[in-house]
Design a protein around this motif. Structure first.
Motif, PDB file in Angstrom:
ATOM      1  N   ASN A  23      -1.903   5.279   1.837  1.00  0.00           N
ATOM      2  CA  ASN A  23      -1.856   6.188   0.685  1.00  0.00           C
ATOM      3  C   ASN A  23      -0.682   7.156   0.785  1.00  0.00           C
ATOM      4  O   ASN A  23       0.054   7.385  -0.191  1.00  0.00           O
ATOM      5  N   GLN A  24      -0.516   7.736   1.952  1.00  0.00           N
ATOM      6  CA  GLN A  24       0.558   8.716   2.137  1.00  0.00           C
ATOM      7  C   GLN A  24       1.931   8.067   2.120  1.00  0.00           C
ATOM      8  O   GLN A  24       2.898   8.632   1.593  1.00  0.00           O
ATOM      9  N   ILE A  26       2.771   5.427   0.431  1.00  0.00           N
ATOM     10  CA  ILE A  26       3.061   5.135  -0.975  1.00  0.00           C
ATOM     11  C   ILE A  26       3.540   6.393  -1.684  1.00  0.00           C
ATOM     12  O   ILE A  26       4.509   6.361  -2.465  1.00  0.00           O
ATOM     13  N   ASP A  27       2.896   7.506  -1.401  1.00  0.00           N
ATOM     14  CA  ASP A  27       3.265   8.761  -2.056  1.00  0.00           C
ATOM     15  C   ASP A  27       4.681   9.203  -1.712  1.00  0.00           C
ATOM     16  O   ASP A  27       5.377   9.787  -2.541  1.00  0.00           O
ATOM     17  N   THR A  28       5.132   8.924  -0.490  1.00  0.00           N
ATOM     18  CA  THR A  28       6.476   9.363  -0.103  1.00  0.00           C
ATOM     19  C   THR A  28       7.562   8.545  -0.799  1.00  0.00           C
ATOM     20  O   THR A  28       8.682   9.042  -0.993  1.00  0.00           O
ATOM     21  N   ARG A  51      -0.963  -2.494  -5.151  1.00  0.00           N
ATOM     22  CA  ARG A  51      -0.229  -1.230  -5.066  1.00  0.00           C
ATOM     23  C   ARG A  51       1.160  -1.414  -4.454  1.00  0.00           C
ATOM     24  O   ARG A  51       1.876  -0.446  -4.211  1.00  0.00           O
ATOM     25  N   ARG A 202      -1.606  12.035   6.148  1.00  0.00           N
ATOM     26  CA  ARG A 202      -0.534  13.028   6.023  1.00  0.00           C
ATOM     27  C   ARG A 202       0.060  13.369   7.385  1.00  0.00           C
ATOM     28  O   ARG A 202       1.286  13.474   7.528  1.00  0.00           O
TER      29      ARG A 202
END
Length: 310
Positions: A23-24, A26-28, A51, A202
């Motif tokens: 998840n993290q 992908i966010d970066t 994703r 994170r």
């Protein structure tokens, strides 16, 4: 100019820790992501594929599988899962899987390995608690990785906040708005709560993005220390119910669906006597990763305020 993003391989990409890291990442939008799983056709694996994650079938018992999976990777986040049926039946298998991860990282020249470890309960307790295998096995793997002089960071995930929210049946209704939660130790036992699904990823990605500062380091991941009674009181406040911890007798533990597992009960007694992280301060963790989610905000953000609604 080379515009390709560095590749990060995530072992166990459909689990709590690995999923949080995915998840993290992908966010970066800074890395390409390859996720490893035994079952690429599972719904969880298909979701990651949708994703943009490259999902690859891999068996941690196979060094060749891992070597192929790590090819071309800049970094790897790796963990081993003691709670797999085959590992619980043969705990040494977890150590071998960890060694395979280390050997594959060495073979393929991985530049940054982040390994999810845990404290050595056997060493910290001076040989008293030898049965906390899901701690001790990971500590043994960490020692092996260090012997290979891998460019690695070690992260010790604290006491999952989700331990209190994953199973509503753990709350035994006594009367009116009163509930009890069984524990094999006293309510005064200190634990280090941690949002594994949110802050876990994170913290790991912070390490991957800051290799100069974090390679060679070990971090204990938790927001603070709380007693089990404090956690029950926080739940009481959020759910507007009266929740208290009931300490089970040794005999009651042998009949309990969870605490009849010696592994779990011995872990809690180790924590009570020596501390989850062996009594280490969390000041360095806070300095490195900043503010982590506290237990009350975790409950509110995840809408557990209604968990005990009848």
């Amino acid at each position: 100019m080379n515009t390709e993003r560095p590749l990060i391989v995530v072992v166990g990409a459909t689990g709590i820790q690995g999923g949080s890291v995915v998840n993290q990442l992908i966010d970066t939008m800074q890395f390409s992501i390859r996720g490893l799983t035994r079952h690429t056709t599972s719904e969880a694996a298909k979701k990651q594929t949708s994703r943009g994650v490259e999902m690859v079938k891999c068996d941690l018992n196979s060094l060749d599988d891992l070597t192929r999976a790590f090819q071309g990777a800049y970094g790897v986040f790796a963990m081993t899962d003691f709670w797999q049926r085959e590992v619980m039946a043969n705990p040494e298998l977890e150590v071998q899987q960890g060694r395979n991860i280390a050997d594959a990282a060495k073979r393929t020249g991985v530049q940054h390995l982040v390994y999810s470890s845990l404290p050595d309960a056997k060493k910290i307790s001076h040989g008293k608690y030898t049965g906390v295998l899901h701690f001790n096995n990971k500590a043994e793997v960490e020692t092996y990785m260090k012997s290979l002089q891998l460019p690695a960071t070690y992260v010790n995930f604290g006491y999952y906040m989700s331990n209190w929210t994953i199973d509503r049946s753990m709350y035994r209704h006594v009367e009116h708005d009163d509930y009890e939660v069984d524990m094999p130790v006293a309510a005064s036992t200190l634990v280090p709560p941690f949002d594994a699904l949110g802050d876990g990823g994170r913290c790991v990605v912070h390490c991957l993005r800051n290799p100069r500062a974090t390679i060679g380091q070990s971090y204990d991941l938790a927001v603070e220390y709380m007693t089990l009674a404090d956690m029950a009181e926080t739940l009481s406040r959020v759910t507007r119910k009266n929740i208290r911890v009931k300490e089970l007798t040794p005999e009651e533990c042998t009949r309990h669906p969870i605490y009849k597992l010696t592994e779990i009960t011995e872990m809690y007694h180790f924590i009570r006597e020596f501390g989850y992280f062996g009594g280490r301060s969390l000041e360095r963790t806070n300095d490195t990763f900043g503010t982590l989610l506290n237990f009350e905000d975790y409950l509110i953000e995840n809408q557990f305020d209604k968990i005990l609604e009848q």
